[in-house]
Design a protein around this motif. Structure first.
Motif, PDB file in Angstrom:
ATOM      1  N   THR A 279       0.833  -1.185   0.000  1.00 16.72           N
ATOM      2  CA  THR A 279       0.000   0.000   0.000  1.00 16.72           C
ATOM      3  C   THR A 279       0.870   1.238   0.000  1.00 16.72           C
ATOM      4  OG1 THR A 279      -1.639  -1.164   1.273  1.00 16.72           O
ATOM      5  CG2 THR A 279      -1.840   1.213   1.205  1.00 16.72           C
ATOM      6  N   GLU A 280       0.489   2.219  -0.804  1.00 12.69           N
ATOM      7  CA  GLU A 280       1.292   3.414  -0.936  1.00 12.69           C
ATOM      8  C   GLU A 280       1.200   4.287   0.312  1.00 12.69           C
ATOM      9  OE1 GLU A 280      -0.553   2.194  -3.296  1.00 12.69           O
ATOM     10  OE2 GLU A 280       0.930   1.783  -4.840  1.00 12.69           O
ATOM     11  N   ASN A 281       2.160   5.219   0.405  1.00 11.90           N
ATOM     12  CA  ASN A 281       2.141   6.268   1.413  1.00 11.90           C
ATOM     13  C   ASN A 281       2.234   5.755   2.840  1.00 11.90           C
ATOM     14  OD1 ASN A 281       1.751   8.163  -0.659  1.00 11.90           O
ATOM     15  ND2 ASN A 281      -0.421   7.672  -0.693  1.00 11.90           N
ATOM     16  N   ARG A 282       3.148   4.798   3.077  1.00 11.21           N
ATOM     17  CA  ARG A 282       3.349   4.312   4.439  1.00 11.21           C
ATOM     18  C   ARG A 282       4.765   4.634   4.919  1.00 11.21           C
ATOM     19  NH1 ARG A 282       0.795  -1.736   4.617  1.00 11.21           N
ATOM     20  NH2 ARG A 282      -0.894  -1.388   3.186  1.00 11.21           N
TER      21      ARG A 282
ATOM     22  N   VAL B 289      -5.005  -8.380  -1.113  1.00 16.57           N
ATOM     23  CA  VAL B 289      -5.733  -7.198  -1.573  1.00 16.57           C
ATOM     24  C   VAL B 289      -5.386  -6.064  -0.625  1.00 16.57           C
ATOM     25  CG1 VAL B 289      -8.005  -6.104  -1.738  1.00 16.57           C
ATOM     26  CG2 VAL B 289      -7.637  -8.366  -2.727  1.00 16.57           C
ATOM     27  N   SER B 290      -5.028  -4.927  -1.187  1.00 14.05           N
ATOM     28  CA  SER B 290      -4.680  -3.753  -0.381  1.00 14.05           C
ATOM     29  C   SER B 290      -5.751  -2.679  -0.543  1.00 14.05           C
ATOM     30  CB  SER B 290      -3.319  -3.189  -0.811  1.00 14.05           C
ATOM     31  OG  SER B 290      -2.297  -4.125  -0.573  1.00 14.05           O
ATOM     32  N   LEU B 291      -6.036  -2.009   0.547  1.00 17.43           N
ATOM     33  CA  LEU B 291      -7.019  -0.926   0.569  1.00 17.43           C
ATOM     34  C   LEU B 291      -6.407   0.285   1.244  1.00 17.43           C
ATOM     35  CD1 LEU B 291     -10.021   0.203   0.454  1.00 17.43           C
ATOM     36  CD2 LEU B 291     -10.263  -0.757   2.760  1.00 17.43           C
ATOM     37  N   THR B 292      -6.595   1.447   0.632  1.00 13.98           N
ATOM     38  CA  THR B 292      -6.192   2.703   1.259  1.00 13.98           C
ATOM     39  C   THR B 292      -7.323   3.713   1.099  1.00 13.98           C
ATOM     40  OG1 THR B 292      -3.867   2.322   0.656  1.00 13.98           O
ATOM     41  CG2 THR B 292      -4.459   4.543   1.344  1.00 13.98           C
ATOM     42  N   LEU B 293      -7.732   4.325   2.184  1.00 13.10           N
ATOM     43  CA  LEU B 293      -8.674   5.439   2.146  1.00 13.10           C
ATOM     44  C   LEU B 293      -7.908   6.689   2.538  1.00 13.10           C
ATOM     45  CD1 LEU B 293     -10.432   2.883   3.793  1.00 13.10           C
ATOM     46  CD2 LEU B 293     -12.193   4.379   2.850  1.00 13.10           C
TER      47      LEU B 293
ATOM     48  N   ILE C 152     -10.546   6.288  -2.480  1.00  9.49           N
ATOM     49  CA  ILE C 152     -10.402   4.904  -2.044  1.00  9.49           C
ATOM     50  C   ILE C 152      -9.545   4.225  -3.098  1.00  9.49           C
ATOM     51  CG2 ILE C 152     -11.567   2.748  -1.488  1.00  9.49           C
ATOM     52  CD1 ILE C 152     -14.142   4.353  -1.043  1.00  9.49           C
ATOM     53  N   THR C 153      -8.485   3.531  -2.677  1.00 11.31           N
ATOM     54  CA  THR C 153      -7.617   2.832  -3.619  1.00 11.31           C
ATOM     55  C   THR C 153      -7.598   1.352  -3.278  1.00 11.31           C
ATOM     56  OG1 THR C 153      -6.211   4.792  -3.822  1.00 11.31           O
ATOM     57  CG2 THR C 153      -5.294   2.713  -4.600  1.00 11.31           C
ATOM     58  N   ILE C 154      -7.764   0.522  -4.291  1.00  5.48           N
ATOM     59  CA  ILE C 154      -7.714  -0.927  -4.109  1.00  5.48           C
ATOM     60  C   ILE C 154      -6.739  -1.524  -5.106  1.00  5.48           C
ATOM     61  CG2 ILE C 154     -10.014  -1.213  -3.115  1.00  5.48           C
ATOM     62  CD1 ILE C 154     -11.075  -1.856  -5.913  1.00  5.48           C
TER      63      ILE C 154
END
Length: 266
Positions: free
Chosen positions: A2-5, A198-202, A230-232
């Protein structure tokens, strides 16, 4: 996944010395000989060299063999993400688009962790990104629940939020502006099972009154990410159909053995 970590990187003379020591350790590990295991089978003593292991030190072959073959992953990704997107659209009414894409989806494993080759290949889908994000934290939780329902139905298990990991609590609170989940401007999590994820980012930078979220996301926004979305995405580590017979034959002498610690950094 997941991006932005990314965390804050501290630069100091001490840190530089530690980095130099770590680099030397990696260099030495790269030169280390591969481990061997000796066992009895059928009245014979058998010694296997882990440089010949077709998988990887940190990825169990039995998990990888549960994943679809590499040739099917694009279709699996389209079906799984399509179902998630449809469910989220029904719930929130958002439009979607592809996220930024560097054009590469398949990544062969560089090595097996013991100085040998691996037949593993990893796949990362093009992410899907909504053009808006719900404002109510209860809706964010509903989005997490919807994704979990789909991932569980595919055998990947429940989506777990990284925001809630105790080991990351302090770093997460500092980066996202609050110790309370409902006040954090970004949620991120993954569901993992059968060597698939599966990755999820809100993300909603407007939930951060300090403006630091916008500054942190500046590079991502310039790259094409939506700061309210929301990114999946979907990924898997598996074996190609054309390599499966070779993989199983090479794996046979190692079945039932505990994998040693990696001796190389690949």
């Amino acid at each position: 996944m997941t991006e932005n970590r990314e965390g804050t990187r501290v630069r100091s003379d001490h840190a530089a010395r530690v980095a130099g020591t770590a680099a030397l350790a990696v260099l030495l590990a790269g030169c280390a000989s591969s481990p061997t295991t000796t066992y009895q089978a059928g009245g014979q003593e058998i010694t296997v060299d882990w440089a010949e292991y077709p998988g990887h030190a940190y990825t169990a072959a039995e998990d990888v063999l549960q994943a679809p073959p590499a040739e099917e992953l694009e279709a699996v990704s389209g079906k799984l993400l399509g179902e998630i997107e449809a469910r989220l659209t029904d719930e929130f009414g958002h439009a979607w688009e592809d996220g930024p894409d560097d054009g590469e989806s398949f990544f062969p494993q560089e090595g097996n962790g013991y100085g040998g080759d691996s037949l593993y290949v990893s796949f990362n889908s093009v992410p899907r990104e909504s053009l808006a994000v719900p404002e109510d934290p209860q809706d964010w939780q509903r989005a997490v629940d919807i994704v979990s329902e789909v991932t569980e139905s595919y055998g990947l298990g429940k989506l777990e939020l990284g925001n809630l990991e105790p080991a990351l609590a302090e770093e997460t609170a500092e980066r996202l502006g609050s110790t309370e989940l409902q006040h954090q401007w970004q949620w991120f999590g993954d569901a993992y099972g059968q060597s698939q994820w599966v990755s999820l980012t809100l993300t909603d930078v407007e939930r951060d009154p300090t403006g630091e979220a916008v500054e942190e996301m500046k590079g991502s926004i310039e790259y094409g990410w939506n700061p309210r979305s929301i990114t999946i995405s979907y990924g898997a580590t598996t074996v190609r159909n054309e390599d499966r017979e070779q993989f199983l034959a090479a794996l046979e002498p190692f079945e039932g053995l505990d994998r040693p610690e990696a001796t190389t950094s690949d």
